[in-house]
Design a protein around this motif. Structure first.
Motif, PDB file in Angstrom:
ATOM      1  N   MET A   1      -8.649  12.632   4.150  1.00  0.00           N
ATOM      2  CA  MET A   1      -9.885  13.006   3.446  1.00  0.00           C
ATOM      3  C   MET A   1      -9.604  14.213   2.566  1.00  0.00           C
ATOM      4  O   MET A   1      -9.393  15.326   3.068  1.00  0.00           O
ATOM      5  N   ALA A   2      -9.626  13.995   1.248  1.00  0.00           N
ATOM      6  CA  ALA A   2      -9.144  15.033   0.329  1.00  0.00           C
ATOM      7  C   ALA A   2      -9.900  16.344   0.500  1.00  0.00           C
ATOM      8  O   ALA A   2      -9.304  17.418   0.499  1.00  0.00           O
ATOM      9  N   SER A   3     -11.214  16.252   0.674  1.00  0.00           N
ATOM     10  CA  SER A   3     -11.979  17.500   0.745  1.00  0.00           C
ATOM     11  C   SER A   3     -11.615  18.279   2.004  1.00  0.00           C
ATOM     12  O   SER A   3     -11.468  19.499   1.967  1.00  0.00           O
ATOM     13  N   ALA A   4     -11.445  17.569   3.128  1.00  0.00           N
ATOM     14  CA  ALA A   4     -11.062  18.258   4.363  1.00  0.00           C
ATOM     15  C   ALA A   4      -9.632  18.771   4.264  1.00  0.00           C
ATOM     16  O   ALA A   4      -9.289  19.799   4.840  1.00  0.00           O
ATOM     17  N   ASP A   5      -8.810  18.049   3.498  1.00  0.00           N
ATOM     18  CA  ASP A   5      -7.393  18.422   3.411  1.00  0.00           C
ATOM     19  C   ASP A   5      -7.208  19.794   2.791  1.00  0.00           C
ATOM     20  O   ASP A   5      -6.222  20.474   3.075  1.00  0.00           O
ATOM     21  N   TYR A   6      -8.139  20.228   1.957  1.00  0.00           N
ATOM     22  CA  TYR A   6      -8.028  21.585   1.406  1.00  0.00           C
ATOM     23  C   TYR A   6      -7.939  22.599   2.542  1.00  0.00           C
ATOM     24  O   TYR A   6      -7.352  23.661   2.399  1.00  0.00           O
ATOM     25  N   GLN A   7      -8.532  22.262   3.693  1.00  0.00           N
ATOM     26  CA  GLN A   7      -8.478  23.140   4.849  1.00  0.00           C
ATOM     27  C   GLN A   7      -7.155  23.007   5.609  1.00  0.00           C
ATOM     28  O   GLN A   7      -6.572  23.981   6.029  1.00  0.00           O
ATOM     29  N   TYR A   8      -6.698  21.759   5.777  1.00  0.00           N
ATOM     30  CA  TYR A   8      -5.490  21.540   6.585  1.00  0.00           C
ATOM     31  C   TYR A   8      -4.207  21.775   5.803  1.00  0.00           C
ATOM     32  O   TYR A   8      -3.155  21.958   6.390  1.00  0.00           O
ATOM     33  N   HIS A   9      -4.287  21.696   4.482  1.00  0.00           N
ATOM     34  CA  HIS A   9      -3.081  21.648   3.661  1.00  0.00           C
ATOM     35  C   HIS A   9      -2.117  22.774   3.997  1.00  0.00           C
ATOM     36  O   HIS A   9      -2.505  23.937   4.079  1.00  0.00           O
ATOM     37  N   ASN A  10      -0.836  22.393   4.182  1.00  0.00           N
ATOM     38  CA  ASN A  10       0.231  23.374   4.429  1.00  0.00           C
ATOM     39  C   ASN A  10       0.021  24.223   5.678  1.00  0.00           C
ATOM     40  O   ASN A  10       0.546  25.319   5.770  1.00  0.00           O
ATOM     41  N   THR A  11      -0.757  23.712   6.644  1.00  0.00           N
ATOM     42  CA  THR A  11      -0.863  24.443   7.905  1.00  0.00           C
ATOM     43  C   THR A  11      -0.029  23.734   8.963  1.00  0.00           C
ATOM     44  O   THR A  11       0.488  22.645   8.743  1.00  0.00           O
TER      45      THR A  11
ATOM     46  N   GLY B   1     -10.120  11.092  -4.856  1.00  0.00           N
ATOM     47  CA  GLY B   1     -10.946  10.070  -4.212  1.00  0.00           C
ATOM     48  C   GLY B   1     -10.200   8.758  -4.116  1.00  0.00           C
ATOM     49  O   GLY B   1     -10.161   8.118  -3.054  1.00  0.00           O
ATOM     50  N   PHE B   2      -9.547   8.366  -5.215  1.00  0.00           N
ATOM     51  CA  PHE B   2      -8.801   7.110  -5.219  1.00  0.00           C
ATOM     52  C   PHE B   2      -7.715   7.122  -4.152  1.00  0.00           C
ATOM     53  O   PHE B   2      -7.597   6.193  -3.342  1.00  0.00           O
ATOM     54  N   PHE B   3      -6.938   8.194  -4.114  1.00  0.00           N
ATOM     55  CA  PHE B   3      -5.814   8.214  -3.168  1.00  0.00           C
ATOM     56  C   PHE B   3      -6.284   8.395  -1.725  1.00  0.00           C
ATOM     57  O   PHE B   3      -5.617   7.969  -0.789  1.00  0.00           O
ATOM     58  N   SER B   4      -7.459   9.010  -1.534  1.00  0.00           N
ATOM     59  CA  SER B   4      -8.056   9.069  -0.196  1.00  0.00           C
ATOM     60  C   SER B   4      -8.312   7.674   0.340  1.00  0.00           C
ATOM     61  O   SER B   4      -8.001   7.359   1.489  1.00  0.00           O
ATOM     62  N   ILE B   5      -8.901   6.847  -0.537  1.00  0.00           N
ATOM     63  CA  ILE B   5      -9.298   5.510  -0.078  1.00  0.00           C
ATOM     64  C   ILE B   5      -8.069   4.660   0.229  1.00  0.00           C
ATOM     65  O   ILE B   5      -7.992   4.027   1.280  1.00  0.00           O
ATOM     66  N   THR B   6      -7.071   4.681  -0.674  1.00  0.00           N
ATOM     67  CA  THR B   6      -5.877   3.880  -0.393  1.00  0.00           C
ATOM     68  C   THR B   6      -5.205   4.362   0.896  1.00  0.00           C
ATOM     69  O   THR B   6      -4.711   3.559   1.680  1.00  0.00           O
ATOM     70  N   THR B   7      -5.217   5.688   1.112  1.00  0.00           N
ATOM     71  CA  THR B   7      -4.560   6.213   2.316  1.00  0.00           C
ATOM     72  C   THR B   7      -5.260   5.728   3.572  1.00  0.00           C
ATOM     73  O   THR B   7      -4.616   5.326   4.547  1.00  0.00           O
ATOM     74  N   MET B   8      -6.588   5.767   3.540  1.00  0.00           N
ATOM     75  CA  MET B   8      -7.304   5.305   4.734  1.00  0.00           C
ATOM     76  C   MET B   8      -7.110   3.811   4.928  1.00  0.00           C
ATOM     77  O   MET B   8      -7.048   3.327   6.055  1.00  0.00           O
TER      78      MET B   8
ATOM     79  N   LEU C   1       0.819  -1.218   0.000  1.00  0.00           N
ATOM     80  CA  LEU C   1       0.000   0.000   0.000  1.00  0.00           C
ATOM     81  C   LEU C   1       0.848   1.262   0.000  1.00  0.00           C
ATOM     82  O   LEU C   1       0.425   2.294  -0.512  1.00  0.00           O
ATOM     83  N   SER C   2       2.071   1.171   0.571  1.00  0.00           N
ATOM     84  CA  SER C   2       2.878   2.384   0.679  1.00  0.00           C
ATOM     85  C   SER C   2       3.193   2.972  -0.701  1.00  0.00           C
ATOM     86  O   SER C   2       3.491   4.155  -0.806  1.00  0.00           O
ATOM     87  N   PHE C   3       3.127   2.131  -1.744  1.00  0.00           N
ATOM     88  CA  PHE C   3       3.384   2.644  -3.100  1.00  0.00           C
ATOM     89  C   PHE C   3       2.118   3.166  -3.772  1.00  0.00           C
ATOM     90  O   PHE C   3       2.154   3.566  -4.922  1.00  0.00           O
ATOM     91  N   LEU C   4       0.974   3.111  -3.083  1.00  0.00           N
ATOM     92  CA  LEU C   4      -0.294   3.453  -3.730  1.00  0.00           C
ATOM     93  C   LEU C   4      -0.931   4.725  -3.182  1.00  0.00           C
ATOM     94  O   LEU C   4      -2.084   5.004  -3.455  1.00  0.00           O
ATOM     95  N   VAL C   5      -0.200   5.480  -2.374  1.00  0.00           N
ATOM     96  CA  VAL C   5      -0.855   6.582  -1.666  1.00  0.00           C
ATOM     97  C   VAL C   5      -0.219   7.953  -1.913  1.00  0.00           C
ATOM     98  O   VAL C   5      -0.660   8.934  -1.335  1.00  0.00           O
ATOM     99  N   TRP C   6       0.800   8.019  -2.780  1.00  0.00           N
ATOM    100  CA  TRP C   6       1.648   9.215  -2.752  1.00  0.00           C
ATOM    101  C   TRP C   6       0.924  10.516  -3.077  1.00  0.00           C
ATOM    102  O   TRP C   6       1.325  11.573  -2.607  1.00  0.00           O
ATOM    103  N   ALA C   7      -0.165  10.444  -3.882  1.00  0.00           N
ATOM    104  CA  ALA C   7      -0.786  11.707  -4.300  1.00  0.00           C
ATOM    105  C   ALA C   7      -1.445  12.439  -3.139  1.00  0.00           C
ATOM    106  O   ALA C   7      -1.821  13.600  -3.282  1.00  0.00           O
ATOM    107  N   HIS C   8      -1.595  11.777  -1.962  1.00  0.00           N
ATOM    108  CA  HIS C   8      -2.227  12.510  -0.845  1.00  0.00           C
ATOM    109  C   HIS C   8      -1.329  13.629  -0.334  1.00  0.00           C
ATOM    110  O   HIS C   8      -1.756  14.430   0.483  1.00  0.00           O
ATOM    111  N   HIS C   9      -0.074  13.694  -0.798  1.00  0.00           N
ATOM    112  CA  HIS C   9       0.778  14.806  -0.387  1.00  0.00           C
ATOM    113  C   HIS C   9       0.500  16.068  -1.200  1.00  0.00           C
ATOM    114  O   HIS C   9       0.988  17.128  -0.847  1.00  0.00           O
ATOM    115  N   PHE C  10      -0.239  15.935  -2.294  1.00  0.00           N
ATOM    116  CA  PHE C  10      -0.543  17.137  -3.096  1.00  0.00           C
ATOM    117  C   PHE C  10      -1.968  17.106  -3.630  1.00  0.00           C
ATOM    118  O   PHE C  10      -2.201  17.310  -4.811  1.00  0.00           O
TER     119      PHE C  10
END
Lengths: 95, 647
Positions: free
Chosen positions: B397-407, B340-347, B320-329
């Motif tokens: 959670m990608a939608s919530a991450d728009y709030q947390y991103h880079n804070t 959505g895809f990367f949210s699910i793999t991350t969870m 799984l560690s190779f399937l989640v990288w896009a959650h950083h951006f």
């Protein structure tokens, strides 16, 4: 005796890897981009097979299983990286 | 180039650093000459291929780098402790947070883990060294060359200043014209080669050199975690190698891979960086899981609960560690489908991690727990890491991450994962395996005092950052006004940072104190532990095992103690050992100079250093050194000296 003097497998591997490299140069000709990619893909896969089978002797060790698992894992990571990048930047890009 | 461009000028802090570097170097040179230790240093350390000594050198470097990264951290906290602070300027602050990140991950956490791995894994599997001892020395010296190259950047030429992620276009030559990011690409490249070689070396060691009877499913959990980690290393690091190579071409040779013009794609850097970067997180954290598994099982006096599910969850994590990288951006601009895809793999990755947490809890359940220093770190790890994990799911959670991103919320999250997950683990492992290497335990009272300082101060430092992030404080801001209201919580965080510093100073003081006053351990098994490394005398003799042990099940040493059965009935025979070599050290020096000259684009010297590297490599391939044999009498003598009359 003759087999030792003339290792047919290695020579065949050597020649086929040279031939495959030469064939890949076809992409320099003026042909459609799609067929260029197809030629590169096929020659690359064959080339990798030649290297693994004939030069690196994958099937010849006692624990082939772990070698095959490692190759499968490498393929998995490579495909995920390439397809994932395409997924992010081409297929799933919001515009 | 003028001298004032070569050296960093105009900063009193950096002048101070220059003076102290010169003084410390002179003191070391003087000390070595005065006490006539040059020969000792060369024979016993610089040329060694012994896995235990290489491990010790890794750990010493990691502790020094912990100090360096820690000073960076204190400087950042001091700068942000109150509104409108004037301690650092913006440029200096950028350099400090960049080097803090790079050093802590790549030159502290990883070498610390490699150090423990080097010391412990061959002992745990009943081997006399790693599969390729000389390659192991090369790995270390390449890491060392990379680390030194990176560290001199702050006095010569200027440090990288584009964040430890070095995102393009900021890291491009257009926006970062100093040599700082050249250091980044070259230093990481050189130490990255070393890391890759370590990965190969330990996979072969673990697959090929296990003691008789030790099947894969009988290996200690730390060895399992190292095996999985090394598999991730050899598949993740090539991506970084290529990304750094392209970066170097862009910055030094004027290519256009990551530029915004001429068909370049700046976002591809972020993509490639995290294809490596996320697995890298697991490279750091899986061995930590292994260390905790060993310690929790040893100090609960129980076998590890759910052994096979522990192994399975690590295998799943590695995939799984190779399937989640896009959650950083998430916020880079890709569509909802991708996020959505990367949210699910991350969870999904939280599931196998949760399995491990429950296994540790069940190992503790009804165990006879002794609260030693390493156990305290392991027990503190579980709740603190869980906070990190849960906030990780929030960020997933990608939608919530728009709030947390880079804070600062994100900063708090990854410190809550990495400090218990990596730092607590390596410190716990350090305390746990210290007697194996040096023959005495670290003082428990000092160790526990340091633990409470570190554990409490950690929370005081980083818990406020969650709230600061939610209040809207972005990461990497070097100053803010009083109206923002960020002041009080930042000040609280500064207080915690001082507590952490005291904790780490106590830890180092403990090493000094224990070296002088701790009683020596004669048994080789001071913790009454379970795996094979404790069957050897402490400090471990160069050949590790006088006779190769034979294993009949998991926790073999434990059952051999309980049933009073020796681990082997074989007679002592002469032992084949690899001989020392100075070439890896010289190779490291050549690589250092190659990197240094390339940083400044000095072509002629670079070419000369490059040729030197090739020549050393070529001479190495023609080496005909078959090692040496230790005769039986010498082994018997050594064993008697270390164990008394039991042999």
């Amino acid at each position: 005796m003759l087999k030792q003097l003339f290792p047919i497998k290695h020579v065949a591997g050597y020649i086929s890897s040279l031939v495959l490299s030469a064939v890949a140069l076809v992409v320099l000709l003026d042909i459609p981009a799609g067929s260029k990619m197809a030629i590169l893909l096929v020659t690359a896969v064959l080339q990798a097979a030649v290297q693994l089978m004939l030069f690196m002797h994958v099937g010849e060790s006692e624990d082939k299983k772990s070698v095959y698992i490692n190759i499968a894992y490498a393929l998995f990571v490579a495909l995920v990286t390439i397809l994932g990048t395409l997924f992010i930047f081409v297929w799933g890009w919001y515009s | 180039m003028k001298w004032d461009e070569f050296f960093v000028t105009g900063e009193p802090l950096i002048y101070g650093a220059m003076v102290s570097i010169v003084l410390v170097s002179l003191a070391i040179l003087f000390g070595l000459t005065y006490y006539k230790k040059w020969g000792y240093l060369w024979r016993e350390w610089l040329t060694t291929v012994d896995h235990k000594k290489i491990g010790v050198m890794y750990i010493i470097c990691a502790l020094i780098m912990l100090f360096r990264g820690g000073v960076d951290a204190i400087m950042m906290r001091a700068q942000t402790a109150a509104p409108d602070m004037k301690f650092l300027d913006g440029q200096h602050y950028n350099e400090v947070f960049t080097t803090h990140g790079v050093i802590m991950i790549l030159f502290m956490a990883m070498p610390f883990i490699f150090g423990l791995m080097n010391v412990v894994v061959p002992l745990q599997i009943g081997a006399r060294d790693v599969a390729f001892p000389k390659l192991n020395a090369i790995s270390f010296w390449l890491f060392f060359a990379g680390a030194m190259l990176f560290n001199i950047s702050f006095v010569i030429g200027g440090s990288p200043d584009a964040g430890w992620t070095a995102y393009f276009p900021l890291a491009s030559i257009e926006f970062s014209p100093t040599v700082g990011n050249n250091y980044y690409s070259l230093a990481l490249q050189i130490s990255g080669i070393g890391t890759l070689l370590t990965g190969v070396n330990f996979i072969v060691t673990i697959l090929k050199m296990r003691a008789k009877g030790m099947t894969l499913m009988r290996m200690p959990m730390f060895t399992w975690s190292v095996l999985i980690t090394c598999v991730i290393i050899i598949f993740a690091f090539p991506v970084l190698t290529i990304a750094l190579l392209l970066m170097m071409f862009d910055r030094i040779f004027g290519s256009q891979f990551f530029t915004m013009a001429n068909g370049g794609m700046d976002m591809l850097w972020a993509n490639l960086f995290w294809v490596w970067g996320h697995p890298e997180v697991y490279i750091v954290i899986l061995p930590a899981f292994g260390i905790f598994s060993e310690i929790i099982s040893a100090f609960s006096r129980k076998n590890l609960y759910g052994y096979s599910s522990m192994v399975a969850s690590m295998v799943v994590i590695s995939g799984l560690s190779f399937l989640v990288w896009a959650h950083h951006f998430y916020t880079m601009g890709q569509g909802a489908m991708v996020n959505g895809f990367f949210s699910i793999t991350t969870m999904a990755i939280a599931v196998p991690t949760g399995v491990k947490i429950f296994n540790w809890l069940f190992t503790l359940h009804k165990g006879r727990i002794s609260f030693t220093t390493p156990m305290l770190y392991s027990l503190a790890f579980i709740p603190i890491f869980t906070i990190g994990g849960v906030t990780g799911v929030m960020l997933a959670m990608a939608s919530a991450d728009y709030q947390y991103h880079n804070t600062m919320f994100l900063v708090a999250h990854f410190h809550y994962v990495l400090i218990p997950g990596a730092v607590f683990a390596v410190i716990a492992g350090f305390h746990y395996w210290f007697p194996k290497v040096f023959g005495f335990r670290l003082n428990e009272k000092l160790g526990k005092t340091a633990f409470w300082f570190i554990a409490i101060s950690f929370n005081v430092t980083f818990f406020p950052l969650f709230f600061l992030g939610l209040m809207g404080m972005t990461r990497r801001t070097y100053t803010y006004s009083a109206e923002t209201g960020f002041g009080p919580l930042n000040m609280l965080s500064m207080v915690g940072a001082i507590g952490l510093a005291i904790g780490f100073i106590l830890l180092v003081y403990n090493i000094y104190w224990s070296t002088r006053y701790q009683p020596r351990d004669k048994t080789g098994d001071p913790w009454d532990a379970r795996s094979l490394e404790w069957s050897t005398p402490s400090p471990v003799p160069v050949y590790n095992f006088a006779v190769a042990p034979e294993v009949k099940g998991r926790d073999a040493f434990w059952f051999s103690k309980k049933n009073n059965e020796p681990l082997s009935n074989e007679k002592i025979t002469k032992i084949h050992m690899p001989s020392n070599t100075g070439k890896p050290f010289i190779l490291g020096i050549a690589f250092f100079f190659l990197g240094f000259f390339l940083v400044f684009s000095w072509w002629i010297p670079s070419i000369i250093a490059g040729i030197a590297v090739l020549i050393i490599l070529a001479t190495m391939s023609f080496d005909r050194d078959h090692g040496y044999y230790i005769p039986v009498e010498e082994i018997v003598q050594t064993e008697q000296k270390l164990r008394g009359d039991t042999v």
